[in-house]
Motif scaffolding. Sequence first.
Motif, mmCIF file in Angstrom:
data_model
loop_
_atom_site.group_PDB
_atom_site.id
_atom_site.type_symbol
_atom_site.label_atom_id
_atom_site.label_comp_id
_atom_site.label_asym_id
_atom_site.label_seq_id
_atom_site.Cartn_x
_atom_site.Cartn_y
_atom_site.Cartn_z
ATOM 1 N N GLY A 295 0.914 -1.262 0.071
ATOM 2 C CA GLY A 295 -0.057 0.002 0.054
ATOM 3 C C GLY A 295 0.808 1.380 0.029
ATOM 4 O O GLY A 295 0.585 2.261 -0.666
ATOM 5 N N LYS A 296 1.803 1.315 0.788
ATOM 6 C CA LYS A 296 2.718 2.688 0.740
ATOM 7 C C LYS A 296 3.334 2.884 -0.860
ATOM 8 O O LYS A 296 3.370 3.948 -1.043
ATOM 9 C CB LYS A 296 3.913 2.372 1.804
ATOM 10 C CG LYS A 296 3.273 2.432 3.319
ATOM 11 C CD LYS A 296 4.532 2.208 4.267
ATOM 12 C CE LYS A 296 4.028 2.048 5.583
ATOM 13 N NZ LYS A 296 4.799 1.936 6.626
ATOM 14 N N GLU A 297 3.647 1.860 -1.286
ATOM 15 C CA GLU A 297 4.340 2.146 -2.615
ATOM 16 C C GLU A 297 3.080 2.575 -3.548
ATOM 17 O O GLU A 297 3.205 3.653 -4.413
ATOM 18 C CB GLU A 297 4.905 0.870 -3.401
ATOM 19 C CG GLU A 297 5.491 1.093 -4.862
ATOM 20 C CD GLU A 297 5.902 -0.151 -5.445
ATOM 21 O OE1 GLU A 297 5.682 -0.127 -6.758
ATOM 22 O OE2 GLU A 297 6.237 -1.206 -4.953
ATOM 23 N N ALA A 298 1.947 2.080 -3.622
ATOM 24 C CA ALA A 298 0.892 2.473 -4.422
ATOM 25 C C ALA A 298 0.687 3.928 -4.112
ATOM 26 O O ALA A 298 0.251 4.665 -5.039
ATOM 27 C CB ALA A 298 -0.411 1.439 -4.060
ATOM 28 N N LEU A 299 0.524 4.331 -2.839
ATOM 29 C CA LEU A 299 0.059 5.917 -2.224
ATOM 30 C C LEU A 299 1.161 6.646 -2.957
ATOM 31 O O LEU A 299 0.931 7.848 -3.326
ATOM 32 C CB LEU A 299 -0.111 5.995 -0.856
ATOM 33 C CG LEU A 299 -1.246 5.144 -0.496
ATOM 34 C CD1 LEU A 299 -1.495 5.307 0.947
ATOM 35 C CD2 LEU A 299 -2.715 5.683 -1.099
ATOM 36 N N LEU A 300 2.359 6.347 -2.912
ATOM 37 C CA LEU A 300 3.574 7.025 -3.313
ATOM 38 C C LEU A 300 3.401 7.183 -4.938
ATOM 39 O O LEU A 300 3.769 8.329 -5.344
ATOM 40 C CB LEU A 300 5.025 6.558 -2.814
ATOM 41 C CG LEU A 300 5.439 6.688 -1.663
ATOM 42 C CD1 LEU A 300 6.442 5.593 -1.123
ATOM 43 C CD2 LEU A 300 5.432 8.329 -0.986
ATOM 44 N N ARG A 301 3.051 6.227 -5.685
ATOM 45 C CA ARG A 301 3.069 6.299 -7.108
ATOM 46 C C ARG A 301 1.722 6.787 -7.635
ATOM 47 O O ARG A 301 1.637 6.756 -8.877
ATOM 48 C CB ARG A 301 3.354 4.874 -7.514
ATOM 49 C CG ARG A 301 4.677 4.279 -7.454
ATOM 50 C CD ARG A 301 5.023 3.198 -7.960
ATOM 51 N NE ARG A 301 4.733 3.172 -9.427
ATOM 52 C CZ ARG A 301 4.378 2.149 -10.053
ATOM 53 N NH1 ARG A 301 4.083 0.905 -9.718
ATOM 54 N NH2 ARG A 301 3.988 2.287 -11.555
ATOM 55 N N MET A 302 0.837 7.124 -6.744
ATOM 56 C CA MET A 302 -0.357 7.428 -7.119
ATOM 57 C C MET A 302 -0.484 8.714 -8.219
ATOM 58 O O MET A 302 -1.337 8.622 -9.051
ATOM 59 C CB MET A 302 -1.629 7.742 -6.302
ATOM 60 C CG MET A 302 -2.380 6.503 -5.772
ATOM 61 S SD MET A 302 -2.929 5.571 -7.147
ATOM 62 C CE MET A 302 -2.732 4.023 -6.409
ATOM 63 N N PRO A 303 0.328 9.651 -8.040
ATOM 64 C CA PRO A 303 0.336 10.661 -9.092
ATOM 65 C C PRO A 303 0.414 10.274 -10.484
ATOM 66 O O PRO A 303 0.178 10.962 -11.238
ATOM 67 C CB PRO A 303 1.326 11.577 -8.433
ATOM 68 C CG PRO A 303 1.418 11.435 -7.177
ATOM 69 C CD PRO A 303 1.128 9.652 -7.063
ATOM 70 N N GLU A 304 1.409 9.257 -10.644
ATOM 71 C CA GLU A 304 1.801 8.952 -11.905
ATOM 72 C C GLU A 304 0.722 7.745 -12.568
ATOM 73 O O GLU A 304 1.062 7.530 -13.826
ATOM 74 C CB GLU A 304 3.060 8.175 -12.140
ATOM 75 C CG GLU A 304 3.421 7.000 -11.196
ATOM 76 C CD GLU A 304 4.765 6.360 -11.125
ATOM 77 O OE1 GLU A 304 4.988 5.405 -12.024
ATOM 78 O OE2 GLU A 304 5.474 6.956 -10.246
ATOM 79 N N LEU A 305 -0.066 7.024 -11.736
ATOM 80 C CA LEU A 305 -0.988 6.147 -12.244
ATOM 81 C C LEU A 305 -2.224 6.740 -12.393
ATOM 82 O O LEU A 305 -2.696 7.637 -12.030
ATOM 83 C CB LEU A 305 -1.080 5.056 -11.188
ATOM 84 C CG LEU A 305 0.226 4.478 -10.640
ATOM 85 C CD1 LEU A 305 0.221 3.484 -9.465
ATOM 86 C CD2 LEU A 305 0.907 3.833 -11.774
ATOM 87 N N ASP A 306 -3.057 5.833 -13.470
ATOM 88 C CA ASP A 306 -4.424 6.354 -13.655
ATOM 89 C C ASP A 306 -5.405 5.210 -13.973
ATOM 90 O O ASP A 306 -5.668 4.890 -15.048
ATOM 91 C CB ASP A 306 -4.184 7.199 -15.132
ATOM 92 C CG ASP A 306 -5.762 7.916 -15.402
ATOM 93 O OD1 ASP A 306 -6.687 8.130 -14.342
ATOM 94 O OD2 ASP A 306 -5.872 8.262 -16.403
#
Length: 136
Positions: A39-50
């Motif tokens: 989850g931590k990686e996901a939240l960090l990467r959210m700006p680049e993911l759609d």
Amino acid sequence: MTTPLKNILCIDDESDILEIAKFALENCGRFKIDMCQGGKEALLRMPELDPDLILLDIMMPGMDGIAVYKELRRLPKLANVPVVFMTAKVQPSEVLNYLDMGIEGVIPKPFDPMALPEAVESLWNTQQEKKQALAG
């Protein structure tokens, strides 16, 4: 007319589960898959993911899937993105709790890799039909 499902984000702490899901969804389902190990990686990467849809494990160290789900709902761009739990925790009372939280559905683990794309597509189509019915 429903919007086609294209981009899926898989969040799981187990790299083998991520790889199996990615292989099945890309090769059998023809979806674009992004993977985050936890989850931590996901939240960090959210700006680049759609993502159009998020597959989320519940039992993860550090930050479990329910905590990740709550954080995702706080992000404006993800507030309405459908989330499906992929978990071994599928007792009827647990599944009802997940659905009450707003989860679109649950895919039990272990899952059949060959059936995964169809299960995801089915949940997506059901969600799209509900959305259309509400829009009226």
